[in-house]
Enzyme design. Structure first.
Site, mmCIF file in Angstrom:
data_model
loop_
_atom_site.group_PDB
_atom_site.id
_atom_site.type_symbol
_atom_site.label_atom_id
_atom_site.label_comp_id
_atom_site.label_asym_id
_atom_site.label_seq_id
_atom_site.Cartn_x
_atom_site.Cartn_y
_atom_site.Cartn_z
ATOM 1 N N ARG A 112 0.852 -1.188 0.000
ATOM 2 C CA ARG A 112 0.000 0.000 0.000
ATOM 3 C C ARG A 112 0.889 1.240 0.000
ATOM 4 O O ARG A 112 1.989 1.233 0.572
ATOM 5 C CB ARG A 112 -0.906 0.038 1.245
ATOM 6 C CG ARG A 112 -2.117 -0.885 1.177
ATOM 7 C CD ARG A 112 -3.109 -0.485 0.098
ATOM 8 N NE ARG A 112 -4.305 -1.325 0.039
ATOM 9 C CZ ARG A 112 -4.496 -2.312 -0.837
ATOM 10 N NH1 ARG A 112 -3.565 -2.619 -1.731
ATOM 11 N NH2 ARG A 112 -5.627 -3.001 -0.839
ATOM 12 N N HIS A 137 -1.477 -0.214 -9.959
ATOM 13 C CA HIS A 137 -2.172 -1.110 -9.011
ATOM 14 C C HIS A 137 -2.667 -2.375 -9.721
ATOM 15 O O HIS A 137 -3.858 -2.699 -9.700
ATOM 16 C CB HIS A 137 -3.328 -0.383 -8.300
ATOM 17 C CG HIS A 137 -3.720 -1.052 -7.010
ATOM 18 N ND1 HIS A 137 -4.091 -0.372 -5.887
ATOM 19 C CD2 HIS A 137 -3.785 -2.360 -6.673
ATOM 20 C CE1 HIS A 137 -4.383 -1.230 -4.908
ATOM 21 N NE2 HIS A 137 -4.189 -2.449 -5.371
HETATM 22 P P1 NDP Z 1 -1.967 -10.769 5.488
HETATM 23 O O1 NDP Z 1 -2.903 -10.166 6.477
HETATM 24 O O2 NDP Z 1 -2.048 -12.232 5.248
HETATM 25 O O3 NDP Z 1 -0.453 -10.451 5.893
HETATM 26 C C1 NDP Z 1 -0.072 -9.227 6.417
HETATM 27 C C2 NDP Z 1 1.333 -9.364 6.990
HETATM 28 O O4 NDP Z 1 1.740 -8.091 7.487
HETATM 29 C C3 NDP Z 1 1.391 -10.346 8.167
HETATM 30 O O5 NDP Z 1 2.572 -11.086 8.120
HETATM 31 C C4 NDP Z 1 1.394 -9.402 9.374
HETATM 32 O O6 NDP Z 1 2.033 -9.924 10.525
HETATM 33 C C5 NDP Z 1 2.190 -8.249 8.830
HETATM 34 N N1 NDP Z 1 1.945 -7.039 9.608
HETATM 35 C C6 NDP Z 1 0.771 -6.400 9.815
HETATM 36 N N2 NDP Z 1 0.940 -5.339 10.626
HETATM 37 C C7 NDP Z 1 2.267 -5.306 10.938
HETATM 38 C C8 NDP Z 1 3.061 -4.468 11.750
HETATM 39 N N3 NDP Z 1 2.526 -3.440 12.409
HETATM 40 N N4 NDP Z 1 4.380 -4.742 11.846
HETATM 41 C C9 NDP Z 1 4.925 -5.788 11.187
HETATM 42 N N5 NDP Z 1 4.221 -6.639 10.400
HETATM 43 C C10 NDP Z 1 2.907 -6.380 10.277
HETATM 44 O O7 NDP Z 1 -2.176 -9.972 4.130
HETATM 45 P P2 NDP Z 1 -1.863 -10.442 2.635
HETATM 46 O O8 NDP Z 1 -0.521 -11.046 2.597
HETATM 47 O O9 NDP Z 1 -3.009 -11.201 2.091
HETATM 48 O O10 NDP Z 1 -1.865 -9.015 1.882
HETATM 49 C C11 NDP Z 1 -0.937 -8.015 2.250
HETATM 50 C C12 NDP Z 1 -1.320 -6.705 1.609
HETATM 51 O O11 NDP Z 1 -1.054 -6.748 0.210
HETATM 52 C C13 NDP Z 1 -2.808 -6.367 1.665
HETATM 53 O O12 NDP Z 1 -3.167 -5.826 2.909
HETATM 54 C C14 NDP Z 1 -2.933 -5.346 0.560
HETATM 55 O O13 NDP Z 1 -2.672 -4.067 1.086
HETATM 56 C C15 NDP Z 1 -1.811 -5.726 -0.410
HETATM 57 N N6 NDP Z 1 -2.328 -6.225 -1.688
HETATM 58 C C16 NDP Z 1 -1.998 -5.543 -2.832
HETATM 59 C C17 NDP Z 1 -2.422 -5.993 -4.063
HETATM 60 C C18 NDP Z 1 -2.010 -5.287 -5.313
HETATM 61 O O14 NDP Z 1 -2.481 -5.625 -6.405
HETATM 62 N N7 NDP Z 1 -1.128 -4.313 -5.243
HETATM 63 C C19 NDP Z 1 -3.265 -7.187 -4.197
HETATM 64 C C20 NDP Z 1 -3.544 -7.842 -2.935
HETATM 65 C C21 NDP Z 1 -3.086 -7.365 -1.735
HETATM 66 P P3 NDP Z 1 1.463 -11.232 11.287
HETATM 67 O O15 NDP Z 1 1.752 -12.379 10.351
HETATM 68 O O16 NDP Z 1 2.267 -11.285 12.520
HETATM 69 O O17 NDP Z 1 0.002 -11.007 11.492
#
Ligand code: NDP
Length: 310
Positions: A225, A273
């Protein structure tokens, strides 16, 4: 009982999704009504995209769940009118698409492909790239998408480190977690890939201080993002050479405004995107499985932790 399923996404998506959703719901033998408009008080499930016209969930008095078609939930998770479970998209083609996009852009930088794709002087200037094993990669976010990308890059031979909010053990990947783990995760990285959600805690994860931790000339790849990066700090790091190139798919304002400096910067690649898009076929299977669960009284898959914001 017949389940009433509202498709609440951009109207032009309905024709694309309808046959896939019907096929997936039929495969479970579900008794349902599906459509883009029903009286709100009759709706049991809301298949949802955050850019839908539905922004007030109050009239949906009997709805059991909102089933989001997107992985990102920052525009729906904080909605105070939403009092029922919110599930997000996991799978639905997103993982495969993201692995391909991230691997492709990582290899572009790793192999120095640009020098050969645009070579107007026909220069014969061999520069042998390092082996993948000599190019440390760090992935910020080890969730569904980050972990799949980490494993794909590891499979190509890159040494991969990852960072998440909570501790993880992943074979072959060096893991770090929490605010205190970020310095170790970024130190010496030659490629940094951001796959974090947009939450208050992840804003400006890459800033002047953290950009200074990477190896000089590192590549930044952001399909997560736009809020994850301090734009001004990134431009300063690109100008100083601390960051060699940034490939950015997501922005604080989308579409990226025509006068944004990223468009003209010679060390920035902008993609609109498109890193990974939910695909109607596999996404419909995920939606139908959650409707099946709801009808059977079983727990929904992929529920969002509304307090954590993802
Ligand atoms: P998940 O919720 O599965 O994974 C998110 C990861 O981020 C987890 O490992 C989580 O940690 C970590 N995280 C969250 N908050 C923090 C923090 N404060 N500090 C450190 N680590 C943190 O999401 P996805 O993998 O499914 O998707 C990730 C993002 O990708 C989506 O939220 C979206 O914004 C983006 N996206 C973009 C797309 C595009 O086309 N550009 C398409 C699809 C998604 P933990 O494992 O410990 O919970």
């Amino acid at each position: 009982m017949t389940a009433t399923i509202l498709f609440a996404a951009r109207p032009d998506r309905w024709a694309e999704y309808e046959p896939h959703l019907r096929a997936a719901l039929d495969a479970h033998g579900l008794d349902y009504r599906l459509g883009p408009a029903f009286p709100p008080e009759e709706v049991d499930y809301i298949v949802y995209a955050p850019n839908s016209e539905v922004q007030d969930f109050t009239p949906y008095t009997r709805a059991k769940a909102v089933l989001n078609l997107w992985a990102g939930v920052e525009h729906v998770a904080p909605n105070p009118t939403l009092k029922i479970p919110l599930a997000r998209m996991v799978g639905g083609g997103l993982t495969e698409g993201m692995v391909e996009w991230v691997t492709g852009h990582t290899l572009r930088h790793h192999l120095g492909m640009d020098a050969h794709i645009v070579n107007p002087t026909h220069a014969w200037a061999p520069v042998v790239p390092p082996m993948a094993s000599e190019r440390p990669v760090t992935i910020l976010g080890l969730g569904e998408l980050g972990l799949a990308c980490a494993q794909a890059l590891r499979g190509l031979g890159f040494p991969v480190s990852g960072w998440a909010r909570t501790p993880k053990e992943v074979a072959g990947i060096t893991t770090h977690h929490g605010p205190e783990g970020l310095t170790a995760a970024l130190s010496g990285a030659q490629v940094v890939i951001l796959l974090l959600p947009n939450t208050p805690a992840t804003e400006n994860t890459l800033n002047a201080e953290t950009l200074a931790l990477t190896a000089p000339g590192a590549f930044v790849i952001n399909p997560g993002r736009g809020t994850l990066i301090d734009d001004d700090a990134l431009i300063a790091a690109l100008d100083s050479g601390q960051i060699g190139h940034a490939t950015l798919d997501v922005f604080r304002t989308e579409p990226l405004p025509p006068d944004h400096p990223f468009w003209a910067h010679p060390k920035v690649t902008v993609t609109p995107h498109i890193a990974s898009e939910t695909r109607p076929g596999p996404a419909s299977a995920v939606i139908a499985e959650n409707v099946r669960r709801g009808e059977a009284g079983a727990p929904f898959l992929h529920l969002v932790d509304r307090d954590a914001g993802y």
